[in-house]
Design an enzyme around this catalytic site. Sequence first.
Site, PDB file in Angstrom:
ATOM      1  N   ILE A 166       0.704  -1.436  -0.060  1.00 51.08           N
ATOM      2  CA  ILE A 166       0.033  -0.033  -0.227  1.00 51.08           C
ATOM      3  C   ILE A 166       0.934   1.239   0.068  1.00 51.08           C
ATOM      4  O   ILE A 166       2.282   1.268   0.437  1.00 51.08           O
ATOM      5  CB  ILE A 166      -0.904   0.065   1.307  1.00 51.08           C
ATOM      6  CG1 ILE A 166      -0.252  -0.105   2.732  1.00 51.08           C
ATOM      7  CG2 ILE A 166      -2.129  -1.123   0.860  1.00 51.08           C
ATOM      8  CD1 ILE A 166      -1.178  -0.004   3.828  1.00 51.08           C
ATOM      9  N   PRO A 167       0.294   2.368  -0.453  1.00 52.72           N
ATOM     10  CA  PRO A 167       0.932   3.727  -0.426  1.00 52.72           C
ATOM     11  C   PRO A 167       0.983   4.493   0.710  1.00 52.72           C
ATOM     12  O   PRO A 167       0.130   4.037   1.606  1.00 52.72           O
ATOM     13  CB  PRO A 167       0.335   4.327  -1.675  1.00 52.72           C
ATOM     14  CG  PRO A 167      -0.951   3.941  -1.602  1.00 52.72           C
ATOM     15  CD  PRO A 167      -0.866   2.709  -0.967  1.00 52.72           C
TER      16      PRO A 167
ATOM     17  N   CYS B 172      -5.681   9.105  -5.165  1.00 53.76           N
ATOM     18  CA  CYS B 172      -5.662   8.521  -6.476  1.00 53.76           C
ATOM     19  C   CYS B 172      -7.074   9.249  -7.321  1.00 53.76           C
ATOM     20  O   CYS B 172      -6.897   9.282  -8.350  1.00 53.76           O
ATOM     21  CB  CYS B 172      -5.375   7.192  -6.322  1.00 53.76           C
ATOM     22  SG  CYS B 172      -6.844   6.550  -5.229  1.00 53.76           S
TER      23      CYS B 172
ATOM     24  N   GLU C 194      -0.842  12.489 -14.081  1.00 48.39           N
ATOM     25  CA  GLU C 194      -1.052  12.617 -12.647  1.00 48.39           C
ATOM     26  C   GLU C 194       0.060  13.164 -11.943  1.00 48.39           C
ATOM     27  O   GLU C 194       1.114  13.048 -11.773  1.00 48.39           O
ATOM     28  CB  GLU C 194      -1.288  11.036 -12.127  1.00 48.39           C
ATOM     29  CG  GLU C 194      -1.633  11.068 -10.232  1.00 48.39           C
ATOM     30  CD  GLU C 194      -1.970   9.685  -9.877  1.00 48.39           C
ATOM     31  OE1 GLU C 194      -0.733   9.044 -10.194  1.00 48.39           O
ATOM     32  OE2 GLU C 194      -2.835   9.583  -9.279  1.00 48.39           O
TER      33      GLU C 194
ATOM     34  N   LYS D  27       3.120  -5.236   3.348  1.00 48.25           N
ATOM     35  CA  LYS D  27       4.295  -4.241   3.147  1.00 48.25           C
ATOM     36  C   LYS D  27       3.841  -2.784   3.073  1.00 48.25           C
ATOM     37  O   LYS D  27       3.125  -2.409   2.008  1.00 48.25           O
ATOM     38  CB  LYS D  27       5.028  -4.738   1.929  1.00 48.25           C
ATOM     39  CG  LYS D  27       6.466  -4.398   2.080  1.00 48.25           C
ATOM     40  CD  LYS D  27       7.024  -2.867   2.462  1.00 48.25           C
ATOM     41  CE  LYS D  27       6.885  -2.057   1.261  1.00 48.25           C
ATOM     42  NZ  LYS D  27       6.954  -0.555   1.598  1.00 48.25           N
ATOM     43  N   PRO D  28       3.621  -1.906   4.090  1.00 47.92           N
ATOM     44  CA  PRO D  28       2.994  -0.627   4.163  1.00 47.92           C
ATOM     45  C   PRO D  28       4.144   0.026   3.372  1.00 47.92           C
ATOM     46  O   PRO D  28       5.422  -0.263   3.224  1.00 47.92           O
ATOM     47  CB  PRO D  28       2.754  -0.427   5.473  1.00 47.92           C
ATOM     48  CG  PRO D  28       3.842  -1.383   6.390  1.00 47.92           C
ATOM     49  CD  PRO D  28       4.140  -2.329   5.673  1.00 47.92           C
TER      50      PRO D  28
ATOM     51  N   LYS E 221      10.612  13.725  -2.446  1.00 49.74           N
ATOM     52  CA  LYS E 221      10.745  13.489  -4.039  1.00 49.74           C
ATOM     53  C   LYS E 221       9.179  13.919  -4.540  1.00 49.74           C
ATOM     54  O   LYS E 221       9.209  14.602  -5.507  1.00 49.74           O
ATOM     55  CB  LYS E 221      10.831  11.893  -3.854  1.00 49.74           C
ATOM     56  CG  LYS E 221      10.710  11.415  -5.073  1.00 49.74           C
ATOM     57  CD  LYS E 221      11.144  10.155  -5.179  1.00 49.74           C
ATOM     58  CE  LYS E 221      10.537   9.178  -6.444  1.00 49.74           C
ATOM     59  NZ  LYS E 221       9.961   7.988  -6.094  1.00 49.74           N
TER      60      LYS E 221
ATOM     61  N   GLU F 198      -4.623  -1.085  -7.862  1.00 50.42           N
ATOM     62  CA  GLU F 198      -5.297   0.305  -7.890  1.00 50.42           C
ATOM     63  C   GLU F 198      -4.092   1.036  -8.064  1.00 50.42           C
ATOM     64  O   GLU F 198      -3.474   1.346  -7.376  1.00 50.42           O
ATOM     65  CB  GLU F 198      -5.712   0.116  -6.628  1.00 50.42           C
ATOM     66  CG  GLU F 198      -6.808  -0.922  -6.069  1.00 50.42           C
ATOM     67  CD  GLU F 198      -8.166  -0.804  -6.767  1.00 50.42           C
ATOM     68  OE1 GLU F 198      -8.535   0.218  -7.752  1.00 50.42           O
ATOM     69  OE2 GLU F 198      -9.044  -1.334  -6.255  1.00 50.42           O
TER      70      GLU F 198
ATOM     71  N   GLU G  22       7.116   2.702   3.211  1.00 53.16           N
ATOM     72  CA  GLU G  22       8.419   3.379   4.085  1.00 53.16           C
ATOM     73  C   GLU G  22       8.112   4.799   4.544  1.00 53.16           C
ATOM     74  O   GLU G  22       8.633   5.164   5.234  1.00 53.16           O
ATOM     75  CB  GLU G  22       9.441   3.266   3.214  1.00 53.16           C
ATOM     76  CG  GLU G  22       9.664   3.824   1.941  1.00 53.16           C
ATOM     77  CD  GLU G  22       9.124   3.167   0.841  1.00 53.16           C
ATOM     78  OE1 GLU G  22       8.270   2.460   0.847  1.00 53.16           O
ATOM     79  OE2 GLU G  22       9.669   3.331  -0.389  1.00 53.16           O
TER      80      GLU G  22
HETATM   81  P1  NAD Z   1       4.547   3.898  -5.301  1.00 55.60           P
HETATM   82  O1  NAD Z   1       4.105   2.950  -6.375  1.00 55.60           O
HETATM   83  O2  NAD Z   1       5.959   4.375  -5.320  1.00 55.60           O
HETATM   84  O3  NAD Z   1       4.502   2.862  -3.791  1.00 55.60           O
HETATM   85  C1  NAD Z   1       3.612   2.031  -3.502  1.00 55.60           C
HETATM   86  C2  NAD Z   1       4.064   0.970  -2.734  1.00 55.60           C
HETATM   87  O4  NAD Z   1       4.871   0.281  -3.423  1.00 55.60           O
HETATM   88  C3  NAD Z   1       4.951   1.389  -1.423  1.00 55.60           C
HETATM   89  O5  NAD Z   1       4.582   0.474  -0.432  1.00 55.60           O
HETATM   90  C4  NAD Z   1       6.261   1.154  -2.016  1.00 55.60           C
HETATM   91  O6  NAD Z   1       7.188   0.773  -1.093  1.00 55.60           O
HETATM   92  C5  NAD Z   1       6.103  -0.084  -2.902  1.00 55.60           C
HETATM   93  N1  NAD Z   1       7.005  -0.428  -3.683  1.00 55.60           N
HETATM   94  C6  NAD Z   1       7.741   0.646  -4.421  1.00 55.60           C
HETATM   95  N2  NAD Z   1       8.569  -0.250  -5.328  1.00 55.60           N
HETATM   96  C7  NAD Z   1       8.183  -1.292  -5.451  1.00 55.60           C
HETATM   97  C8  NAD Z   1       8.716  -2.713  -5.997  1.00 55.60           C
HETATM   98  N3  NAD Z   1       9.564  -2.728  -6.766  1.00 55.60           N
HETATM   99  N4  NAD Z   1       7.978  -3.720  -5.675  1.00 55.60           N
HETATM  100  C9  NAD Z   1       6.907  -4.025  -4.824  1.00 55.60           C
HETATM  101  N5  NAD Z   1       6.839  -2.757  -4.186  1.00 55.60           N
HETATM  102  C10 NAD Z   1       7.307  -1.599  -4.446  1.00 55.60           C
HETATM  103  O7  NAD Z   1       3.489   4.784  -4.928  1.00 55.60           O
HETATM  104  P2  NAD Z   1       3.329   5.796  -4.039  1.00 55.60           P
HETATM  105  O8  NAD Z   1       4.369   7.105  -4.407  1.00 55.60           O
HETATM  106  O9  NAD Z   1       3.477   5.465  -2.681  1.00 55.60           O
HETATM  107  O10 NAD Z   1       1.854   6.518  -4.032  1.00 55.60           O
HETATM  108  C11 NAD Z   1       1.398   7.297  -5.143  1.00 55.60           C
HETATM  109  C12 NAD Z   1       0.925   6.453  -6.082  1.00 55.60           C
HETATM  110  O11 NAD Z   1      -0.337   5.591  -5.677  1.00 55.60           O
HETATM  111  C13 NAD Z   1      -0.033   7.392  -7.316  1.00 55.60           C
HETATM  112  O12 NAD Z   1       0.158   7.228  -8.583  1.00 55.60           O
HETATM  113  C14 NAD Z   1      -1.488   7.312  -6.855  1.00 55.60           C
HETATM  114  O13 NAD Z   1      -2.472   7.548  -7.871  1.00 55.60           O
HETATM  115  C15 NAD Z   1      -1.355   5.720  -6.319  1.00 55.60           C
HETATM  116  N6  NAD Z   1      -2.677   5.679  -5.696  1.00 55.60           N
HETATM  117  C16 NAD Z   1      -3.643   4.769  -6.315  1.00 55.60           C
HETATM  118  C17 NAD Z   1      -4.877   4.534  -5.208  1.00 55.60           C
HETATM  119  C18 NAD Z   1      -5.694   3.665  -5.991  1.00 55.60           C
HETATM  120  O14 NAD Z   1      -6.552   3.432  -5.192  1.00 55.60           O
HETATM  121  N7  NAD Z   1      -6.151   3.661  -7.309  1.00 55.60           N
HETATM  122  C19 NAD Z   1      -4.783   4.844  -4.000  1.00 55.60           C
HETATM  123  C20 NAD Z   1      -3.685   5.579  -3.661  1.00 55.60           C
HETATM  124  C21 NAD Z   1      -2.628   6.087  -4.420  1.00 55.60           C
END
Ligand code: NAD
Length: 477
Positions: free
Chosen positions: A145-146, A280, A379, A171-172, A325, A246, A174
């Site tokens: 999750i993000p 999102c 986005e 894995k929440p 970032k 998602e 970081e």
């Molecule tokens: P992110 O994709 O960078 O990170 C999301 C999660 O993925 C984090 O826990 C991160 O540690 C993990 N992650 C990163 N690299 C990974 C890898 N190689 N393998 C597995 N896990 C990995 O996204 P973010 O910056 O945390 O959040 C922003 C994004 O999330 C935006 O694009 C937003 O639109 C999207 N988002 C979508 C929804 C939805 O429900 N559609 C909801 C919230 C956020």
Amino acid sequence: MKTMLIDGRWQAAQDERTIEVLNPCTGEAFTRIARGGQADIVLAVAAARRALDGPWGRMTATERGRLLQKLGQLILDNAEEIAQLEARDTGKPITVARNDIKVVARYFEFYGTAADKVHGEAIPYLDGYNVTLVRVPRGVTAHIIPWNYPAQMFGRSLAPALAMGNATVMKPSEDACLSGIKIGELAMEAGFPPGVLNIVTGYGHEAGAALTAHPGIDFASFVGSPEVGTMVQESTARNHVPCVLELGGKSPQIVFDDVDVEKALPVIVRAIVQNAGQTCSAGSRLLVQESIYDQFVGRVAEAFRAIKVGTPEMDLDCGPIVNKKQFDRVNNFIADAVASGVPLLAEGSLASGVSGQGFFVKPTLFGRVPRDHRLACSEVFGPVLSAISFKDEEDAIALANATEYGLAAGVWTENGGRQARVAQRVLSGQVFINCYGAGGGVELPFGGVKKSGHGREKGLLAMEEMSTTKTIVHYFK
Ligand code: NAD
């Protein structure tokens, strides 16, 4: 730092590495979390597998549901403490954080009460046969999750999985995981058996990548960016493990000339300013019919000028961006739009006393954004609204559908036929008519089309995603 819950015990990373957690309002570190990696994921997945073979695997749906409901109640009992953690971790206004915690509790309540309402089917077949179709858990489910709604996402992802009897590894992010750690403690207090809910904190490219590549998981649920979503899908595909993704959005608010302005205005502004635009399903494109464009966008500009940004304690309209970032990325979008001559119509203001080192961005409204401009298509994930005009209904639909995303859409018109036509033709997982629901709505299935992802979370459909079927053919003659 023992921030990882594995097999019912709080543990540090196997190699004892840690990560600093920064306060987005000051840019300063205020605590540390364990930097879990491959070795910790191996332990967590093994613990989850054992849990499926133990009492959890034999528990009735009613008993599982009671545990979820108990956790929901414990979250409510500890709501203020969790809200304070969430506000500190993300910088969001404390009132918003408090509301988010009520929503997490609601996830456990909703899925807790639904756990024993999942019924099978009897399928008519040949003479002498009873055929039943039953829903069974996927097995070990992985959840990533993000940081934008860390507590809400924790409940949204885990509650339906637990209700269906899976054993989970979370894995929440970081960047914000303190509320999830606290909810993990409460889950132990509620009485979830060891290994049913494991939490591995750490970076995405380490713990996250190790989790999605682990051959011992049976399903993955990912919420985050489209780029990482692609990596998750590639990684899980190697083991033929299905996933729900998602991803992002560039959701339109489509405003026709018969709009009820007073009703629409506050909702449209909130849909992009809420959570500093880090939602999102933020309504980040304002599509307005040409005949009322100047007048309506003028009112939105007025509202933007009144928006105040501050710290959680100031409890204003919005807080900072979560990390450096993302802060740089949002500022880059704004600078790029200004440099290319897109009219900047209005900005909100920073409250006096906010730290210059914090990641605060003024909510910004741009007007007459060219349809092919980066700002109109990509986005931003920040409090930046792009206004664009359209001619008529046909043009509005074409414009609404002219992005790679399809997560949510808002339609503002008093004309019933038009409401129905536009709702039908907009390519989007959710459509709101004369309202907009970015965020809440535990009951409402949620997810995207196109690059916004696939599969559904929330509502009863999430329980289908978190389970599979078994067809049992019984010959009795
Ligand atoms: P992110 O994709 O960078 O990170 C999301 C999660 O993925 C984090 O826990 C991160 O540690 C993990 N992650 C990163 N690299 C990974 C890898 N190689 N393998 C597995 N896990 C990995 O996204 P973010 O910056 O945390 O959040 C922003 C994004 O999330 C935006 O694009 C937003 O639109 C999207 N988002 C979508 C929804 C939805 O429900 N559609 C909801 C919230 C956020």
